[in-house]
Design an enzyme around this catalytic site. Structure first.
Site, PDB file in Angstrom:
ATOM      1  N   SER A  65       0.865  -1.175   0.000  1.00  0.00           N
ATOM      2  CA  SER A  65       0.000   0.000   0.000  1.00  0.00           C
ATOM      3  C   SER A  65       0.893   1.212   0.000  1.00  0.00           C
ATOM      4  O   SER A  65       2.096   1.106   0.205  1.00  0.00           O
ATOM      5  CB  SER A  65      -0.900   0.006   1.236  1.00  0.00           C
ATOM      6  OG  SER A  65      -1.789   1.109   1.209  1.00  0.00           O
ATOM      7  N   CYS A  93      -1.383  -6.319 -17.334  1.00  0.00           N
ATOM      8  CA  CYS A  93      -0.616  -7.050 -16.308  1.00  0.00           C
ATOM      9  C   CYS A  93       0.688  -6.317 -16.036  1.00  0.00           C
ATOM     10  O   CYS A  93       1.452  -6.032 -16.956  1.00  0.00           O
ATOM     11  CB  CYS A  93      -0.315  -8.470 -16.782  1.00  0.00           C
ATOM     12  SG  CYS A  93       0.808  -9.339 -15.656  1.00  0.00           S
ATOM     13  N   CYS A 127      -5.769  -9.225 -13.898  1.00  0.00           N
ATOM     14  CA  CYS A 127      -6.252 -10.025 -15.024  1.00  0.00           C
ATOM     15  C   CYS A 127      -7.641 -10.584 -14.740  1.00  0.00           C
ATOM     16  O   CYS A 127      -8.506 -10.619 -15.620  1.00  0.00           O
ATOM     17  CB  CYS A 127      -5.269 -11.146 -15.338  1.00  0.00           C
ATOM     18  SG  CYS A 127      -4.900 -12.235 -13.936  1.00  0.00           S
ATOM     19  N   CYS A 169       3.824 -13.888 -11.546  1.00  0.00           N
ATOM     20  CA  CYS A 169       2.604 -13.266 -11.020  1.00  0.00           C
ATOM     21  C   CYS A 169       2.812 -12.607  -9.658  1.00  0.00           C
ATOM     22  O   CYS A 169       3.332 -13.221  -8.724  1.00  0.00           O
ATOM     23  CB  CYS A 169       1.503 -14.319 -10.922  1.00  0.00           C
ATOM     24  SG  CYS A 169      -0.063 -13.698 -10.279  1.00  0.00           S
ATOM     25  N   ARG A 185      -0.791  -4.144  -6.864  1.00  0.00           N
ATOM     26  CA  ARG A 185      -1.996  -4.823  -6.371  1.00  0.00           C
ATOM     27  C   ARG A 185      -3.220  -4.026  -6.810  1.00  0.00           C
ATOM     28  O   ARG A 185      -3.136  -2.825  -7.077  1.00  0.00           O
ATOM     29  CB  ARG A 185      -1.991  -4.960  -4.844  1.00  0.00           C
ATOM     30  CG  ARG A 185      -1.982  -3.653  -4.106  1.00  0.00           C
ATOM     31  CD  ARG A 185      -2.510  -3.794  -2.685  1.00  0.00           C
ATOM     32  NE  ARG A 185      -3.936  -4.090  -2.662  1.00  0.00           N
ATOM     33  CZ  ARG A 185      -4.679  -4.026  -1.564  1.00  0.00           C
ATOM     34  NH1 ARG A 185      -4.142  -3.696  -0.420  1.00  0.00           N
ATOM     35  NH2 ARG A 185      -5.963  -4.289  -1.608  1.00  0.00           N
ATOM     36  N   THR A 213      -6.704   1.311   5.273  1.00  0.00           N
ATOM     37  CA  THR A 213      -6.200   0.540   6.410  1.00  0.00           C
ATOM     38  C   THR A 213      -7.033   0.770   7.660  1.00  0.00           C
ATOM     39  O   THR A 213      -7.371  -0.176   8.383  1.00  0.00           O
ATOM     40  CB  THR A 213      -4.723   0.892   6.681  1.00  0.00           C
ATOM     41  OG1 THR A 213      -3.957   0.642   5.501  1.00  0.00           O
ATOM     42  CG2 THR A 213      -4.170   0.069   7.826  1.00  0.00           C
TER      43      THR A 213
END
Length: 545
Positions: free
Chosen positions: A56, A490, A520, A514, A301, A337
């Protein structure tokens, strides 16, 4: 019904070692200690350690932390850099303008942190209270009682080869049986998706909409380092019709976290969020921070951006959802958070109350009610229209955000809706290709060198965890109509088109690259790509992210 797996029983099993799951685990143990009761709590984390998959920005509000541990400072929580200065920039290709900082983005009293290190600290607090934490074990299956209620989860089998058959090192997974199971899988949880369908949890909710966040950690020249400086930007290099922007946070020890978020409802199939991020770092207002510095980590992410409209039903017989898997993120604040932790605390309260009863598989209905009475719900409700207003483009979104914030104060008598992301992509013939500059190896980098910095690793012989429902779709549809967008959205080079020069294009999936970002699974136009959990311990190993 499998008979080859051992089973362990707990009062509470928690899937996921992020802020929500760890907060829930700690709160259950705190309540048990206060009541003088023995309550067994197990937490599974698919990363190799707590924090390995956590990424994050991150600027953190301490509201929920102070509720969990009023003495968090004395306990040594790694909140070392107080927010000092906010800057909000509009970037043009060659210049920048300082904009007024929206009130939601004012960070006085907050801290710039490594969320991974914060979770590692939460993990230590949880273990000290008696929580059993099992890193490196991916929850791969939901278990059910005969009456249909959730019974617990099973971890994935180990040693399944690429052919799908058990290898010489095969080990069956473990069944973890619980009176209550808390799913804290983070954004686009794979088991959570199955629960959505089985219990129809998304009925009546808007589709979830997502962004992809791509981040690097740099060590910069001490002369350029300003601890506590927070810089956000909108505008270049993104087009006006694409939602997104940047963050740049100065931590301690000459470290700077820099990242770029792109809304996954973008339309141009030639757009690459990764390449847009690399371009951003070359801007005259930004590049000076990094010249002469050293990039030390990389990751990506997805994040849930739908807000209150997209929150599903949160409870079902035997379990409930917390954190980003439920969609608790304040998009205008760029923070989740504090919400993830608060949802974990309220979930723990509701679950602990059920543990006094003898029945298994009960539904913690009090959780949803307490959430709706909390500051978390008020906060989400007050900003509900800001993200969907960007359907009118950057300037329309900013103008509406100001109107909603200063005139309506979050209480406009309407609520705008969301669309899903995968249906928004346009055909390749409707857009000009984007000519991205080649990386210079100093400020900008290629994907494979970036993936190397994430320390991503998967057991080489395992079955690929990225599955195609129909193996013909990548060429017959994605390549033909959209120009193979998976090769661009990606951020890790997992998807590659081979054989173009011979006129026989085919998709190659490099699953070992990955980052578990789930982009994806979200953006594929026909939802043909299905992300499943690989063997536990696989994926990135983020330090200080």
């Amino acid at each position: 019904m499998r008979t080859d797996r051992d089973a362990m029983e707990y009062d509470v099993v928690i899937v996921g070692g992020g802020p929500s799951g760890l907060s829930a685990a700690i709160r259950v143990k705190q309540l048990a200690a206060k009541a003088g009761r023995e309550v067994s709590v197990c937490l599974l984390e698919k990363g190799s350690e707590i924090g390995a998959h956590i990424l994050s920005g991150a600027v953190i509000e301490t509201r929920a932390l102070a509720e969990l541990f009023p003495d968090w400072q004395e306990r040594g929580a790694p909140l070392n850099t107080p927010a000092a200065e906010d800057r909000f920039l509009f970037l043009t290709e060659g210049g920048s303008f300082k904009l007024p900082t929206p009130p939601q983005m004012a960070n006085h009293g907050n801290y710039i942190v490594s969320l991974g290190n914060f979770c590692r600290w939460l993990g230590e607090q949880a273990e000290a209270l008696g929580v059993e934490i099992y890193p490196g074990f991916a929850a791969a299956e939901v278990l059910y009682h005969e009456d249909g209620s959730v019974k617990g989860v099973a971890t994935g089998d180990l040693g399944i080869g690429k052919d799908g058959q058990p290898g010489h090192n095969f080990q069956p997974g473990m069944e973890l049986i619980a009176r209550q199971t808390i799913f804290a899988e983070g954004c686009r949880g794979s088991l959570t998706g199955q629960l959505f369908e089985r219990f129809k949890l998304r009925d009546g909710a808007d589709p979830q909409t997502y962004g992809i966040g791509i981040k690097e950690l740099w060590e910069i020249d001490p002369a350029k380092h300003q601890p506590g400086l927070i810089v956000h930007s909108v505008g270049w290099p993104l087009a006006n019709d694409t939602y997104g922007g940047s963050f740049l946070y100065h931590l301690e020890n000459n470290l700077v976290a820099v990242g770029f978020v792109v809304g996954l409802d973008y339309k141009n199939p030639w757009l690459s969020p990764y390449e847009e991020f690399q371009r951003y770092k070359t801007h005259p207002a930004i590049r000076g921070f990094f010249e002469g510095g050293r990039r030390i980590s990389y990751g990506a992410r997805a994040l849930s951006e739908g807000g209150i409209q997209s929150v599903p039903k949160l409870t079902f017989p035997g379990g409930l959802l917390v954190g980003d898997t439920a969609g608790f993120l304040n998009v205008p604040k760029i923070k989740g958070t504090h919400m993830a932790m608060q949802s974990g605390l309220l979930a723990a309260d509701a679950v602990f109350a059920l543990l006094e009863k003898e029945d298994w598989g009960m539904e913690a209905v009090e959780y949803s009610g307490q959430l709706k009475k909390s500051w978390l719900w008020d906060e989400l409700h007050g900003v509900r229209n800001i993200r969907p207003a960007f359907k009118w483009g950057l300037w329309g979104g900013l103008a509406y955000g100001a109107l909603d914030t200063f005139v309506f104060r979050g209480k406009a008598p309407w609520t705008m809706g969301h669309h899903d992301d995968h249906s928004q992509l346009g055909y390749k013939t409707a857009y000009a290709k984007i000519d991205y500059p080649k990386p210079d190896g100093k400020l900008t980098f290629d994907r494979l060198s970036s993936v190397f910095l994430s320390a991503t690793n998967h057991e080489e012989n395992q079955q690929c965890h990225l599955r195609l429902k129909d193996e013909s779709v990548p060429v017959s549809l994605n390549y033909a109509k959209y120009g193979a967008p998976e090769t661009r959205y990606c951020p890790a080079g997992v998807y590659e088109i081979l054989g173009e020069d011979e006129g026989q294009p085919r998709l190659q999936i490099n699953g070992q690259n990955c980052l578990h970002c789930k982009t994806c699974d979200i953006k594929d136009p026909t939802q043909n790509i299905v992300w499943t959990v690989p063997e536990g311990g696989g994926g990135p190993n983020y330090p200080n992210m």
